[in-house]
Design an enzyme around this catalytic site. Structure first.
Site, PDB file in Angstrom:
ATOM      1  CB  ALA A 119      74.464  78.065   7.105  1.00 39.32           C
ATOM      2  CB  ALA A 120      77.670  75.577  10.532  1.00 30.30           C
ATOM      3  N   PRO A 121      78.064  78.231  12.477  1.00 24.33           N
ATOM      4  CG  PRO A 121      78.618  79.054  14.609  1.00 24.33           C
ATOM      5  CD  PRO A 121      79.091  79.026  13.175  1.00 24.33           C
ATOM      6  N   GLY A 122      75.548  79.468  12.582  1.00 23.18           N
ATOM      7  CA  GLY A 122      74.204  79.995  12.429  1.00 23.18           C
ATOM      8  C   GLY A 122      73.949  81.408  12.889  1.00 23.18           C
ATOM      9  CE  LYS A 147      78.014  86.652   9.482  1.00 25.67           C
ATOM     10  NZ  LYS A 147      78.844  85.769  10.308  1.00 25.67           N
ATOM     11  NE  ARG A 173      81.763  75.306  11.177  1.00 22.31           N
ATOM     12  CZ  ARG A 173      82.170  76.326  11.928  1.00 22.31           C
ATOM     13  NH1 ARG A 173      82.887  76.098  13.005  1.00 22.31           N
ATOM     14  NH2 ARG A 173      81.871  77.567  11.601  1.00 22.31           N
ATOM     15  CB  CYS A 198      85.496  87.572  10.307  1.00 19.60           C
ATOM     16  SG  CYS A 198      85.970  85.853  10.460  1.00 19.60           S
TER      17      CYS A 198
HETATM   18  C1  LIG Z   1      83.001  81.770   8.560  1.00 17.56           C
HETATM   19  S1  LIG Z   1      82.263  80.245   8.824  1.00 17.56           S
HETATM   20  C2  LIG Z   1      80.565  80.645   8.680  1.00 17.56           C
HETATM   21  C3  LIG Z   1      79.977  81.279   9.884  1.00 17.56           C
HETATM   22  C4  LIG Z   1      78.459  81.372   9.813  1.00 17.56           C
HETATM   23  N1  LIG Z   1      78.035  82.024   8.593  1.00 17.56           N
HETATM   24  C5  LIG Z   1      77.880  82.103  10.999  1.00 17.56           C
HETATM   25  O1  LIG Z   1      77.668  83.310  10.892  1.00 17.56           O
HETATM   26  O2  LIG Z   1      77.621  81.486  12.050  1.00 17.56           O
HETATM   27  C6  LIG Z   1      82.556  79.407   7.336  1.00 17.56           C
HETATM   28  C7  LIG Z   1      81.782  78.100   7.193  1.00 17.56           C
HETATM   29  O3  LIG Z   1      81.962  77.646   5.848  1.00 17.56           O
HETATM   30  C8  LIG Z   1      81.892  76.250   5.860  1.00 17.56           C
HETATM   31  N2  LIG Z   1      82.442  75.777   4.568  1.00 17.56           N
HETATM   32  C9  LIG Z   1      83.731  75.682   4.176  1.00 17.56           C
HETATM   33  N3  LIG Z   1      83.802  75.230   2.905  1.00 17.56           N
HETATM   34  C10 LIG Z   1      82.520  75.062   2.478  1.00 17.56           C
HETATM   35  C11 LIG Z   1      81.925  74.615   1.266  1.00 17.56           C
HETATM   36  N4  LIG Z   1      82.653  74.259   0.216  1.00 17.56           N
HETATM   37  N5  LIG Z   1      80.573  74.563   1.188  1.00 17.56           N
HETATM   38  C12 LIG Z   1      79.812  74.918   2.256  1.00 17.56           C
HETATM   39  N6  LIG Z   1      80.328  75.329   3.431  1.00 17.56           N
HETATM   40  C13 LIG Z   1      81.651  75.411   3.546  1.00 17.56           C
HETATM   41  C14 LIG Z   1      82.665  75.850   7.098  1.00 17.56           C
HETATM   42  O4  LIG Z   1      82.303  74.563   7.540  1.00 17.56           O
HETATM   43  C15 LIG Z   1      82.249  76.949   8.074  1.00 17.56           C
HETATM   44  O5  LIG Z   1      81.182  76.521   8.883  1.00 17.56           O
END
Ligand SMILES: C[S@@+](CC[C@H](N)C(=O)[O-])C[C@H]1O[C@@H](n2cnc3c(N)ncnc32)[C@H](O)[C@@H]1O
Length: 414
Positions: free
Chosen positions: A102-105, A107, A130, A213
């Site tokens: 979800a981070a940084p949010g 979506k 994050r 992305c």
């Molecule tokens: C592409 S970013 C997400 C961007 C976010 N959805 C947004 O739109 O702002 C991918 C995220 O997946 C998290 N991540 C990586 N492995 C993960 C896991 N096993 N479980 C949960 N989150 C994970 C990372 O910390 C990162 O914040």
């Protein structure tokens, strides 16, 4: 680079040279507009994004943080392609949605706005720093249904299978940097694991949206094909969006490209769970006892307000009762006897709490932390004439100022 996956991909595209040029250049800047916080102002030409009525390309060549609209949550800066997955997920008020990465949010805030004041948005992310930024972004956008949990995704899926109407996996990915085929394959394995864990959360006939992305096929169409091969009964729920391309394997998913849409390279696919999977309400815990503090500002609100002795919280009923450990839950209404916290004040204004209007110049002076002589009563909510909610006005009659923590004051905003 040995086994350069980006060059390989380009050579398979009809416009591969244009792709390589565009992917190395800046993408078109874009914003998403909050549905209840007025019109953005000072951005120059705003060009509608064909696939999202709430989104606009902007020609303003500066940091969104320079705009008051960003600080008041009137807009959220978000690449136009990144606005696609939540359109596919199509969250409805009252639903339970899990955002697994979800981070940084970007979506999560979009989902929270779609749920409104009814429903539950569980936000999971593996990175604690994050998650703190995520909680701040949810608060700035006035999201009441959000629960940010530190629970790892695989634990959540094991303890609470089939709880969600919709799940989003906006997966970590290789982005658009050149990578070797081996690096891409390793990332695709990790993504398939995440998608498989996330699928356990979906109830019968529920939606599972997967997005990245990155342009690499193995991390997009490849992950979906591998998932479908291992999960009989699941299917791609075919989608098309105006102005977007179709995927490269004829799956019924969506692609966006820097040389075509002007966005970052993007892939999004909506999967549908088998109808015979069960549904579960194991996330529903005990509702905290209601506190009447909220009715002072919003007498008819469906939201739940409660107090733990030191702090008053405000959230949707489902978020208030959610049986998960949380680092953030709804919004903090007030600490002790204090007035509403800044982001909650903005949320109350955008829900219709009584407020007065000030012009753009006064709004900028107030947000810079200045005291002004204003003919306004003390303790009144204030918004800009464009609609942007500013907060609570306090101070003496000849020196009214905005009650915000000093860290939020900014001068020279547009
Ligand atoms: C592409 S970013 C997400 C961007 C976010 N959805 C947004 O739109 O702002 C991918 C995220 O997946 C998290 N991540 C990586 N492995 C993960 C896991 N096993 N479980 C949960 N989150 C994970 C990372 O910390 C990162 O914040």
């Amino acid at each position: 680079m040995k086994g350069d996956a980006l060059a390989d991909l380009a050579s398979s595209l009809p416009d591969g040279d244009a792709f390589l040029r565009s992917v190395a250049s800046p993408f078109r800047r874009a914003i998403r507009v909050h549905p209840r916080r007025g019109q953005p102002s000072g951005w120059g030409d705003l060009v509608p994004i064909p696939w999202n009525p709430a989104g606009f390309f902007t020609t303003a060549d500066c940091d969104p943080g320079d705009f008051l609209d960003y600080h008041t949550g009137t807009i959220y800066p978000q690449d136009a392609a990144s606005q696609v997955p939540v359109l596919l997920l199509a969250p409805q008020p009252g639903e339970v949605i899990v955002d697994t990465c979800a981070a940084p949010g970007s979506k999560s805030t979009q989902i929270g706005l779609a749920l409104g004041d009814d429903g539950l948005l569980v936000c999971v992310d593996a990175a604690a720093p994050r998650r703190r930024v995520l909680a701040e972004n949810l608060a700035r956008q006035g999201i009441t249904g959000g629960v940010v949990t530190p629970m790892p995704l695989h634990v959540l899926a094991e303890r609470h299978p089939h709880v969600a109407d919709g799940v989003l996996v906006d997966a970590p990915c290789s982005g658009h940097e050149p990578r070797s085929q081996k690096q891409v394959a390793r990332m695709a394995e990790r993504q398939l694991t995440l998608l498989t864990e996330a699928a356990r959360l979906v109830r019968g006939d529920g939606r599972l949206v997967y997005s990245t992305c990155t342009p690499y096929v193995a991390e997009n169409e490849g992950v979906i094909q591998a998932f479908l091969a291992a999960h009989p009964g699941w299917r791609v729920d075919v989608v098309t969006l105006p102005g977007c391309d179709v995927d490269l394997a004829g799956l019924g998913a969506v692609r966006l490209w820097p040389q075509r849409q002007g966005t970052e390279p993007f892939f999004a696919c909506r999967l549908r769970a088998p109808e015979d999977l069960p549904g579960s309400d194991s996330l529903r815990g005990r509702e905290p006892p209601a506190d009447r503090a909220l009715s002072r500002w919003l007498p008819d609100s469906p939201l739940r307000c409660w107090n733990n002795g030191r702090t008053s919280f405000i959230a949707t009923v489902a978020a208030a009762a959610c049986a998960l450990p949380s680092e953030a839950r709804g919004l903090v209404l007030a600490h002790g006897e204090g007035g509403p916290e800044p982001w909650t004040a903005q949320m109350l204004i955008d829900r219709g709490a009584a407020s007065i209007e000030v012009d753009a110049t006064t709004a900028k002076h107030l947000w810079a932390g200045e005291s002004l002589a204003l003919s306004a009563p003390p303790s009144v909510f204030v918004r800009r004439t464009s609609g942007a909610p500013l907060g609570l006005l306090g101070g003496a009659v000849d020196a009214r100022r905005l009650s915000l923590p000093s860290r939020l004051f900014r001068s020279a905003l547009r």
